[in-house]
Motif scaffolding. Structure first.
Motif, PDB file in Angstrom:
ATOM      1  N   UNK A 218      39.287  44.654  42.469  1.00 31.46           N
ATOM      2  CA  UNK A 218      37.874  45.013  42.500  1.00 31.46           C
ATOM      3  C   UNK A 218      37.162  44.472  43.743  1.00 31.46           C
ATOM      4  N   UNK A 219      37.500  43.248  44.152  1.00 27.52           N
ATOM      5  CA  UNK A 219      36.691  42.586  45.175  1.00 27.52           C
ATOM      6  C   UNK A 219      37.270  42.664  46.587  1.00 27.52           C
ATOM      7  N   UNK A 220      38.549  42.901  46.739  1.00 28.17           N
ATOM      8  CA  UNK A 220      39.114  43.026  48.087  1.00 28.17           C
ATOM      9  C   UNK A 220      38.889  44.464  48.556  1.00 28.17           C
ATOM     10  N   UNK A 221      37.805  44.656  49.279  1.00 22.32           N
ATOM     11  CA  UNK A 221      37.420  46.003  49.728  1.00 22.32           C
ATOM     12  C   UNK A 221      38.207  46.436  50.963  1.00 22.32           C
ATOM     13  N   UNK A 222      38.445  45.487  51.864  1.00 21.18           N
ATOM     14  CA  UNK A 222      39.169  45.810  53.093  1.00 21.18           C
ATOM     15  C   UNK A 222      40.661  45.772  52.792  1.00 21.18           C
ATOM     16  N   UNK A 227      43.762  38.144  55.159  1.00 20.93           N
ATOM     17  CA  UNK A 227      43.233  37.147  54.236  1.00 20.93           C
ATOM     18  C   UNK A 227      44.087  35.880  54.319  1.00 20.93           C
ATOM     19  N   UNK A 228      43.405  34.743  54.402  1.00 20.78           N
ATOM     20  CA  UNK A 228      44.082  33.451  54.409  1.00 20.78           C
ATOM     21  C   UNK A 228      44.120  32.915  52.986  1.00 20.78           C
ATOM     22  N   UNK A 282      47.569  45.569  53.876  1.00 15.38           N
ATOM     23  CA  UNK A 282      46.959  44.301  53.492  1.00 15.38           C
ATOM     24  C   UNK A 282      47.823  43.171  54.045  1.00 15.38           C
ATOM     25  N   UNK A 283      47.196  42.187  54.650  1.00 12.47           N
ATOM     26  CA  UNK A 283      47.943  41.098  55.286  1.00 12.47           C
ATOM     27  C   UNK A 283      47.489  39.763  54.694  1.00 12.47           C
ATOM     28  N   UNK A 332      34.619  37.515  52.579  1.00 12.19           N
ATOM     29  CA  UNK A 332      34.853  37.339  51.142  1.00 12.19           C
ATOM     30  C   UNK A 332      35.521  35.990  50.898  1.00 12.19           C
ATOM     31  N   UNK A 333      34.991  35.253  49.947  1.00 10.85           N
ATOM     32  CA  UNK A 333      35.633  34.014  49.509  1.00 10.85           C
ATOM     33  C   UNK A 333      35.999  34.186  48.042  1.00 10.85           C
ATOM     34  N   UNK A 334      37.290  34.236  47.775  1.00 11.12           N
ATOM     35  CA  UNK A 334      37.784  34.335  46.402  1.00 11.12           C
ATOM     36  C   UNK A 334      38.214  32.939  45.973  1.00 11.12           C
ATOM     37  N   UNK A 335      37.415  32.315  45.145  1.00 12.02           N
ATOM     38  CA  UNK A 335      37.653  30.936  44.725  1.00 12.02           C
ATOM     39  C   UNK A 335      38.424  30.953  43.412  1.00 12.02           C
TER      40      UNK A 335
END
Length: 686
Positions: A218-222, A227-228, A282-283, A332-335
């Protein structure tokens, strides 16, 4: 900063990651055309990255006037090598790292050698949170802070982009189990029932929360972004990597996953490949700490925080990987936290933003405010609220019991509370005290440092009675060993202070050998006892005790001709023990044979392996042989006695009588007596 450096020769710049602290230092270098700089950084890669960024905007930057080294290299430099540096200015990048003992020693040597040099420090923080809250700006720069900005202020002022912050939970089952143990420890029953109701509601909320695959999708749009992913250890990284297809497969089944855990990103092929990857996939780059500070990757879409525990410094540094001045997109910060304490990690940033907004408005700089609130999407908002209510309930209960414990301590001077003790108010204080000790020892359900400190203040003893009893026994055993060099103690031995050490030693042997059940004799305690000479075999220990008594007898009298009935001053039956060793030498009478080592130790103190009777026979035989050699016969008068006092006449008559009665069946003895004419050629078998 310039004014402060000129006036005080010291200045610290404390700005969050991504705001361009290094450019401030490079600008200072450009303006000091005739000066020599020493730049110290945690990593050569960090410095090279910073230098490449400044060279892109200023190709004629005077890099030749900078002597670069890492803190690790500085630590290893000799005084002679430091003397060759001759800097006018010293720059400490990530200066909070100077608080580390080894690195700090190198820095102090450099600063001591060049006290006249101007000192500029760069860092995102001045506090070492996990090192006693040390303020490195105060220690190194005497509080000379030229500029200080929090991460929240940078976001409020639009210097850094405002991210979208998503929180959820990961491996939450373990956290629920820890909470359940705390609930189970609550008493009385009425309080435990109400806490259990809150616990059940919390479980239900967690079970109804979305799983990670749905949250990521849902939240990873790109879907082709970089992403790290921050992990806490190599084992943790492997676990996350094993779930990559499951969690991110809906976004891109052909994603590119890299893992890097080198301390220096420049040495990591995976890191380089990730940086160069411009594919339409996606990387993900999974790393352990290596990207915490000073390393920026271009075009990062966001960070994913998988972490167990982390200091505020590292937490903000990891978030900073997604926040860089001039970004066009919203990071985006996915905590993805794995404990309830982390459900409101973003609250620290929001608090900084709130403080920055107030400060700017007080100063009449409200026009600088670009963003006031962090965009937070809480996937577990209901769970967080339920957890807080449960935690408040448990804390209130804990405080009630603590007050009861404090009253008990005030009255009795200790917290040695009987397990069944109940306060006049109906609180089961004894069970609660025991529960606190269990929580203190448990790795997964621990007390907070504040609770431990409060209990310590009222005399809490964290060991239970069994542990205290063992420690008392070991203390006495250790003292005995220090005084005597062994633990060869009789079962009824009593110390001078009345402690029954002999009984305790025997009990330890019984527990070790399985004749008495116990969970107290751990391997650690076994090792401690063996380090002070404990022997687990009663026989082996009894032999050592006897040997020590025999040695003392030999040292006092010069021989071991000990009568069979002899008992030492300490009550040890040494005569009987010596006799037993003679029998044991050849395994007689079912005795365990002596070892070669034991025989050698006895020989060294003059052990007489023949019995007194055997020695007297040999002495009398020698006298008889001398008489025979002198007179040619053994016609010894019955009353004859040698000058040495041997009653030879009586002895010869006794041997003939023994021969006549058939008692001489030993062939060797018969032959020896025959040689001196005792039996006149007749065999004892005749």
């Amino acid at each position: 900063m310039k004014v402060m450096l000129e006036k005080s020769s010291k200045a610290a710049v404390i700005h969050p990651t991504g705001t361009g602290k290094s450019f401030i230092a490079f600008k200072w270098i450009e303006e000091r055309a005739d000066e020599r700089f020493v730049w110290i950084s945690p990593s050569e890669y960090i410095y090279k990255t910073q230098l490449e960024n400044v060279m892109r905007s200023s190709s004629d930057f005077p890099v030749e006037r900078i002597v670069f080294m890492t803190y690790a290299r500085l630590m290893m430099m000799t005084d002679e090598e430091i003397a060759e540096l001759k800097p006018d200015d010293i720059i400490l990048d990530e200066f909070h790292r100077c608080g580390a003992k080894c690195w700090g020693n190198g820095v102090m040597r450099l600063l001591g050698a060049y006290s006249h040099a101007r000192l500029l420090g760069l860092s995102a923080t001045k506090i070492r949170y996990l090192d006693g809250q040390r303020d490195m700006a105060e220690e190194l720069f005497e509080g000379c802070i030229a500029s200080e900005m929090t991460l929240g202020e940078a976001v409020v002022r639009g210097i850094l982009p405002a991210p979208t912050y998503v929180t959820t939970v990961y491996q939450i089952q373990r956290e629920l189990e820890k909470l359940q143990r705390r609930v189970d420890a609550v008493s009385p029953a009425a309080l435990r029932r109400s806490s259990q109701q809150r616990m059940d509601a919390l479980r239900e909320a967690v079970e109804n929360a979305e799983g990670l695959p749905a949250i990521f999708t849902r939240h990873i749009k790109d879907k082709t972004g970089k992403y790290l992913v921050f992990c806490s250890s190599q084992a943790h990284m492997k676990r996350v990597m094993s779930h990559a297809k499951e969690w991110f497969g809906e976004i891109d089944p052909d994603m590119h996953v890299y893992s890097a855990y080198s301390a220096d990103p420049e040495t990591s092929r995976a890191f380089k490949a990730f940086v160069r990857d411009d594919s339409a996939h996606l990387k993900l780059l999974l790393s352990i700490n290596m990207l915490n500070e000073g390393v920026h990757v271009q075009d990062v879409s966001g960070v994913i925080l998988f972490r167990q525990t982390v200091s505020p410094i590292i937490y903000k540094q990891q978030i900073g990987r997604a926040l860089t001045t001039g970004m066009q997109s919203t990071p985006l910060i996915l905590d993805v936290v794995n404990n309830f304490d982390g459900l409101s990690s973003h609250g620290t940033i929001q608090a900084e933003m709130d403080e920055a907004v107030k400060h700017l408005r007080r100063k009449g700089r409200g026009t600088e405010i670009q963003t006031e609130k962090l965009t937070v999407i809480e996937q577990v908002e209901d769970a967080a609220g339920l957890f807080k209510r449960l935690e408040d309930s448990l804390s209130t209960t804990w405080d009630s019991y603590f007050e009861a414990a404090a009253s008990y301590y005030k009255e009795y001077g200790n917290l040695q509370v009987r397990r069944r003790y109940v306060t006049p108010d109906g609180l089961c204080l004894g069970i609660w005290i025991q529960g606190q000790r269990s929580l203190f020892r448990c790795k997964d359900a621990h007390l907070s440092s504040g609770q431990i400190e409060r209990l310590n203040s009222i005399g809490m003893v964290w060991e239970d009675k069994t542990s205290l009893a063992w420690q008392e026994g070991f203390r006495h055993a250790e003292h005995f060993f220090e005084q005597n060099g062994h633990l060869n103690i009789e079962a009824d031995y009593i110390c001078t202070d009345g402690y029954a050490l002999g009984a305790w030693i025997r009990r330890m042997r019984q527990q070790k050998n399985g004749s008495a059940k116990s969970t107290a004799l751990t391997q650690e305690r076994i090792d401690k006892l063996e380090s002070i000479g404990m022997t687990w075999s009663v026989y082996a220990d009894g032999w050592s005790c006897g040997y020590q008594e025999a040695k003392r007898f030999f040292e006092e009298y010069g021989h071991l001709d000990v009568p069979g009935s002899y008992v030492s001053k300490d009550g040890f039956a040494l005569g009987h023990w010596i006799s037993a060793q003679r029998q044991a030498r050849n395994g007689q009478y079912g005795r365990m044979p002596l070892t070669k080592e034991q025989c050698a130790k006895l020989d060294a103190i003059g052990m007489l392996w023949e019995t007194r009777k055997e020695r007297m026979w040999q002495e009398s035989y020698a006298a008889a042989k001398a008489y025979f050699d002198q007179n040619g016969n053994l016609k010894v008068p019955v009353a004859y006695e040698t000058p040495d006092g041997i009653k030879l006449g009586a002895w010869v008559r006794r041997q003939k009588q023994c021969w006549k009665n058939g008692k001489y069946t030993d062939q060797q003895m018969y032959e020896k007596l025959s040689e001196i004419g005792m039996f006149a050629g007749k065999s004892p078998a005749d």
